[in-house]
Design an enzyme around this catalytic site. Structure first.
Site, PDB file in Angstrom:
ATOM      1  N   GLU A 130      53.513 -62.295 -35.545  1.00  0.00           N
ATOM      2  CA  GLU A 130      54.712 -61.640 -35.030  1.00  0.00           C
ATOM      3  C   GLU A 130      54.370 -60.424 -34.166  1.00  0.00           C
ATOM      4  O   GLU A 130      55.223 -59.590 -33.904  1.00  0.00           O
ATOM      5  CB  GLU A 130      55.610 -61.226 -36.209  1.00  0.00           C
ATOM      6  CG  GLU A 130      56.131 -62.420 -36.958  1.00  0.00           C
ATOM      7  CD  GLU A 130      56.809 -62.061 -38.267  1.00  0.00           C
ATOM      8  OE1 GLU A 130      58.013 -61.827 -38.244  1.00  0.00           O
ATOM      9  OE2 GLU A 130      56.118 -62.014 -39.304  1.00  0.00           O
TER      10      GLU A 130
ATOM     11  N   ARG B  55      40.218 -58.456 -38.695  1.00  0.00           N
ATOM     12  CA  ARG B  55      39.392 -59.640 -38.520  1.00  0.00           C
ATOM     13  C   ARG B  55      40.225 -60.780 -37.938  1.00  0.00           C
ATOM     14  O   ARG B  55      41.308 -61.084 -38.428  1.00  0.00           O
ATOM     15  CB  ARG B  55      38.795 -60.079 -39.868  1.00  0.00           C
ATOM     16  CG  ARG B  55      37.929 -61.318 -39.742  1.00  0.00           C
ATOM     17  CD  ARG B  55      37.130 -61.607 -40.997  1.00  0.00           C
ATOM     18  NE  ARG B  55      36.462 -62.893 -40.930  1.00  0.00           N
ATOM     19  CZ  ARG B  55      35.319 -63.116 -40.257  1.00  0.00           C
ATOM     20  NH1 ARG B  55      34.725 -62.111 -39.624  1.00  0.00           N
ATOM     21  NH2 ARG B  55      34.779 -64.320 -40.229  1.00  0.00           N
TER      22      ARG B  55
ATOM     23  N   GLY C 293      59.228 -72.337 -37.907  1.00  0.00           N
ATOM     24  CA  GLY C 293      60.084 -71.645 -38.867  1.00  0.00           C
ATOM     25  C   GLY C 293      60.658 -70.391 -38.247  1.00  0.00           C
ATOM     26  O   GLY C 293      61.857 -70.230 -38.138  1.00  0.00           O
TER      27      GLY C 293
END
Lengths: 338, 763
Positions: free
Chosen positions: B729, B652, B245
């Protein structure tokens, strides 16, 4: 893609018959209504893009039995036109005696394409000019004669600086052809009146005023073999490109030298990625022959190779790049251990 | 453990294999256009060959004669659709340019006709035979074209709220001991996800099912319903797998409602698979940007003044911008900061999100400038970052929830061998190749959005998790399954996950790297409710219920040890006590600071992300450091990047295997962005020229022989219950600058315009 008739050629005569019947006089062969299919890596691509619209396809792969032999000899090398690029690139004797051929093939395309693509199809590969390959651009003299050239003042980073005309600056994209033209290969062509041979250098036509005519092949003619005279163990194919693999040349050089006692007895230089057709740099060769090699000589040869080059807005860098590629290829060839 | 499945460190989950691995490698995973349809018709798009003007007429006779053609839809006979507003303006659309509405053409490759036929082949052939007569108007292509307009982003884009500034930049810069002013440029880029921009629309009476790769099934469902003028409950979007995507599928494109409208008219399912080149113009892209950075520093490297001005391109009607100054003005300690973002309007399709939309172009500028400043100061660029490291952002003084920037630099530097570099540019080489080392910081905001989940636990431990999240290749199935498994204490192989369906409980857009934090926080909360039901059944006295609440950790409690301490729950006994075989719970979770309308917006497909720099009293980012080795050929000037090393800390780490894969992909993309990727625009026609995979270059394996990802332990209890910072990202942000900084080291030449091509090198 438009519907087409698929035919398998069982023998060369039938193939030639069908193909010649589909060609019209004074019409470029690339527009003939029947087209030969070998590896299919260019033709099918261009049909999907609607650039080529044959009504019939003649599959010549059944001719491979007679046309795909790799035959190294002491006097010459004969390569069947339907030999696969990958088979020739990996052939021991070619690696040893014709490294320029092996490397020009190995550095082309991808492993998958090299496994499919044939030598004959490879030299016939059509330009990658974006404007040629996209039919939504009206202006392409090669695709649509007389319509103009969108690349001339468009995005032309990949375009040619040698052999151009005011009608077309599309680059000849292949690699193997540079090796063939450098080594004075001949091409065997099978047509209606049997088989004829001509210098490989006479196969391709520079665009001039007729960029739609790309070769000197006559209607129905098929390339059946290439013959390379002599042996060229001191030969190099150097290819500069944006990424490390699977990419066309921004500039390449096929170089073959015969050096004895420090003197260049014979020199062959051909250029790729910079010209509209496979390009033999005879001016460079003239500089080299009979001379002792040094870097200044290499530079003089490279300058001579590009003396006539004409850059456009985005591709002028190819002139300087091309010279450096020639220099480096010559240096590599001279220092090869053979 | 292997390189692909790194040993978990503190606060990391297990490197479980991908939930969908076998389905994917055996081809059983069904993507949008794989979905079986009953007697579908096939659509093929005709797109404009001009960028601005009008369609005079169509010549359709030749096309209509193609056997199997059912209809050719143009603006003259297209189903009427309602307009959709831009996502940033309360709507769902990535563009307000609605094709097939009039004869006007607003950009290259605009959809101008749809051919519908009995087969894909017939539709494509007929589309090739459509003739179009245009009246062309000279378009404005980009920054330097006549006819563009330029204005500040603030005031025209409602999501760009401020040009961050603090102190007195002008004075501080003027008085600075060391000054740097430099301009940078980034190119147009396209996502090119492997799965094409297909859509299939099938009606069952008044109900519509859409099979389409989407990063936001609730947004698409509501948006298409709005355009068709039907109730959103009548629309279902299904996409269990999405073939990439990168932001291109976050907002609705015009194609879906068009195809749905045609399918309704034909009373037959319609399947559209556009071509690769059509994907360049029927969806969004990363627009080109320009930047000017001014840095003022003391001799010891401390920044005293920082100004970042960015200019971006958008379409005529839509004020899209990425506005990365929100990040670059807050990355380093500096008391005097100024910034400005402007938008230039041209005759282009509307740009949109592309992997790390603001950070990629804006950090390229800042992190290049930091390297230039380090050179001016004769400082190690790593030390320049250390000197300016901070625990709070300089604009409002809000504390970072956690910030491991310098530990990342130190770890990556060590693994890379930074200390072995010869500092002087052009001083390292190997044969024909000049060698350069470079580094840069990377960061990405930690974002969360409201999310729901439904979880069913059976007596035998089998668990079903339902959430309308998205598997865009990131590992969503896997980490959702792991989260439920850990929280409920059931074996991983007993957990089934259902995502990618708008009939499931809503989840946010798979964008802004929020998915893990949002969906896993919701799953944790609902798992806790399941446990509470069982605890209450088993131990119905007050104190035990309290204990259950306390130990399983509900609501906003961070993950910590809560779930683990509750192993004693005996499922058999609990189900006996409950007198049922199944417990099912549905719940809705929202992050701290989420707006009041969060849950309502979640159901109506509107994004309500919080986090990053926009939090009230804190700021949350993930950080990393990236080091690259470049080699520049002294003869050909070819640039290669044999080594990429990145160290990252992102709270985490749910699964070190999928995390590493994300970060590795990011590093490779970052290198690609620096050296290869650019969409070429023909200045005369405002058309994209290299709109295919042969000419739009992305790396091949031979381009990335060495990629190393280092995951650092980090615990952050101030972000979300999952404790996770998005990392999808994170890695492709710093690489652009790191590559250019390395090229400077290799050649002594500073390159400020991407991508770097061999003709830009002057050795």
């Amino acid at each position: 893609m438009r519907p087409f008739v698929y035919q398998r050629a069982t023998d060369p005569d039938t193939a030639v018959q069908v193909l010649s019947a589909a060609a019209t006089a004074n019409h470029p062969l690339t527009r003939a209504t029947a087209q030969p299919l070998a590896g299919g890596t260019t033709l099918i691509d261009l049909m999907k893009l609607d650039v080529m619209r044959p009504a019939a396809i003649v599959d010549i792969n059944p001719l491979a039995q007679g046309w795909s032999a790799i035959e190294p000899g002491s006097e010459r090398l004969r390569l069947g036109a339907l030999a696969k690029m990958s088979d020739v690139a990996a052939h021991d004797e070619i690696l040893r005696n014709y490294p320029v051929i092996a490397n020009s093939l190995k550095l082309a395309a991808s492993a998958q394409l090299r496994n499919m693509a044939t030598l004959g199809g490879n030299v016939m590969q059509r330009t990658r000019c974006s404007y040629f390959r996209d039919v939504s651009y009206e202006n392409c003299n090669k695709r649509n004669p007389g319509s103009g050239c969108a690349a001339m003042d468009g995005v032309n980073r990949m375009h040619a600086v040698l052999g151009t005309s005011d009608q077309c600056i599309a680059t000849y994209p292949g690699d193997f052809a540079q090796a063939l033209i450098a080594l004075d290969a001949t091409v065997e062509v099978t047509g209606r009146s049997g088989t004829r041979s001509m210098p490989f250098a006479e196969l391709h036509k520079a665009p001039g005023n007729t960029p739609e005519i790309e070769t000197t092949l006559q209607p129905g003619e098929l390339i059946s073999a290439f013959v390379v005279p002599g042996r060229w163990p001191r030969s190099v194919y150097l290819k500069a490109r944006d990424r490390q693999s699977y990419e066309f040349a921004l500039s390449s050089a096929a170089v073959a030298l015969d050096v004895q006692d420090g003197t260049i007895r014979d020199a062959r230089v051909a250029l790729g990625g910079v010209a509209t057709v496979p390009w033999r740099a005879r001016e460079a060769e003239a500089q080299l022959k009979g001379q002792r090699f040094d870097d200044r000589l290499a530079q003089r040869a490279a300058d001579a190779a590009f003396a006539e080059a004409k850059g456009r807005q985005h591709n002028s860098f190819k002139i300087a790049l091309g010279k450096r590629v020639v220099v480096r290829a010559l240096q590599q060839a001279v220092t090869m251990e053979i | 453990m292997t390189a692909a499945a790194p040993e978990p460190k503190a606060n990391m989950g297990q490197p479980a294999p991908r939930y969908d691995a076998v389905a994917k490698v055996t081809g059983r995973a069904t993507y949008g256009s794989d979905m079986p349809l009953d007697n579908p018709a096939y659509a093929f798009l005709v797109t404009s060959a001009i960028s601005k003007g009008r369609i005079n007429s169509f010549g359709l006779d030749d096309a209509k004669r193609v056997r199997g053609v059912i209809d050719i839809v143009t603006h003259e006979n297209a189903p009427k659709l309602k307009e959709s507003k831009l996502f940033s303006n309360g709507g769902y659309a990535g563009t307000t340019i609605q094709p097939l509405k009039s004869a006007d053409v607003a950009h290259d490759g605009q959809i101008i006709a749809v051919v519908v036929a009995e087969s894909y082949e017939a539709a494509r052939e007929a589309a090739n035979r459509v003739k179009v007569s245009y009246t062309t108007v000279t378009p404005s292509a980009s920054f330097d074209s006549p006819g563009t307009t330029k204005a500040a982003a603030k005031g025209q884009n409602s999501q760009f709220k401020e040009d961050p500034k603090v102190g007195d930049f002008a004075k501080a810069f003027d008085e600075a001991e060391v000054k740097l002013t430099a301009s940078y440029e980034t190119p147009t880029q396209h996502h090119n996800p492997m799965e094409l921009f297909s859509t299939s629309c099938a009606w069952m009476g008044d109900d519509l099912v859409i099979y389409e790769p989407s990063q936001y099934v609730y947004g698409l469902k509501n948006g298409v319903a709005e355009q068709l003028g039907i109730d959103a409950d009548k629309v279902r979007v299904v996409n269990p797998y999405v073939g990439g995507g990168f932001g291109s599928r976050g907002s609705m494109t015009p194609r879906t409602a068009i195809i749905a409208g045609i399918a309704r008219r034909l009373n037959r399912p319609v399947k559209l698979v556009p071509t690769r080149d059509q994907g360049f113009t029927i969806a969004t892209y990363r627009a080109e940007t320009r930047h000017e950075i001014k840095l003022g520093a003391r001799r010891d490297g401390k920044l005293v003044a920082l100004r970042h001005e960015g200019v971006e391109v958008s379409s005529r009607p839509d004020p899209y911008c990425v506005g990365g100054t929100k990040t670059t003005t807050r990355l380093y300690a500096c008391r005097n900061v100024d910034s400005l973002v402007s938008i230039v309007r041209a005759d282009r399709n509307t740009p949109g999100f592309m992997r790390s939309p603001p950070e990629v172009p804006y950090l390229f500028a800042l992190e290049s400038a930091m390297d230039e400043l380090a050179v001016k100061l004769s400082m190690d660029p790593v030390e320049l970052r250390r000197v300016n490291d901070t625990t709070s952002e300089p604009i409002a003084g809000k504390p970072y929830t956690s910030r491991s920037l310098m530990p990342c630099f130190d770890e990556a530097a060590k693994a890379f061998g930074w200390a072995q570099r010869s500092v002087t540019p052009k001083s390292m080489s190997d044969g024909d190749w000049l060698i350069g080392y470079g580094c840069a910081a990377t960061c990405y905001p930690t974002q969360m959005g409201p999310s729901a989940a439904r979880i069913r636990l059976q007596r035998d431990g089998r668990t079903r998790v339902e959430i309308a999240g998205h598997e865009i290749g990131t590992g969503a199935y896997t980490i959702i399954a792991q989260t439920a498994s850990e929280r409920l204490g059931v074996p991983l192989e007993k957990v089934s996950v259902f995502i990618g369906d708008s009939d499931l409980p809503p989840a946010p857009v798979a964008g802004g790297s929020n998915s893990t934090a949002s969906t896993c926080s919701a799953v944790m909360m609902v798992c806790d409710r399941v446990r509470q039901r069982l605890f209450k059944a088993l131990m119905p006295n007050e104190s035990l219920t309290d204990k259950a609440k306390e130990t399983v950790g509900i609501g906003q409690t961070p993950t910590t040890q809560a779930a683990k301490s509750d192993r004693p729950l005996d499922l058999e006994k609990a189900f006996d006590a409950l007198g049922a075989g199944v417990v099912e719970e549905y719940g809705e979770w929202k992050p701290e600071g989420a707006p009041l309308d969060s849950f309502k917006a979640m159901h109506s497909g509107h994004v309500r992300l919080v986090g990053g720099a926009a939090m009230k009293d804190k700021i949350a980012y993930a950080f990393g450091a990236e080091f690259v080795e470049v080699r520049v050929n002294r003869f050909t000037h070819e640039i290669r990047c044999p080594r990429l090393v990145g160290a990252f800390a992102a709270g985490r780490i749910m699964n070190p295997r999928t995390a590493r894969s994300q970060l590795m992909g990011g590093l490779i993309w970052g290198m690609s962005s620096a050296l290869l990727e650019a969409t070429e625009i023909d200045e005369r026609t405002a058309r994209y020229v290299n709109d295919n995979f042969a000419d739009y270059l992305v790396p091949v394996n031979a381009d990335v022989p060495g990629v190393e990802v280092i995951l650092l332990s980090e615990q952050d209890d101030h972000i979300n219950p999952a404790g996770a910072k998005g990392l999808g990202e994170l890695a492709n942000v710093g690489t652009n600058a790191a590559v250019c900084n390395a090229i400077y080291h290799a050649t002594g030449q500073r390159i400020r315009k991407l991508p770097v091509r061999l003709e830009n090198i002057e050795v």
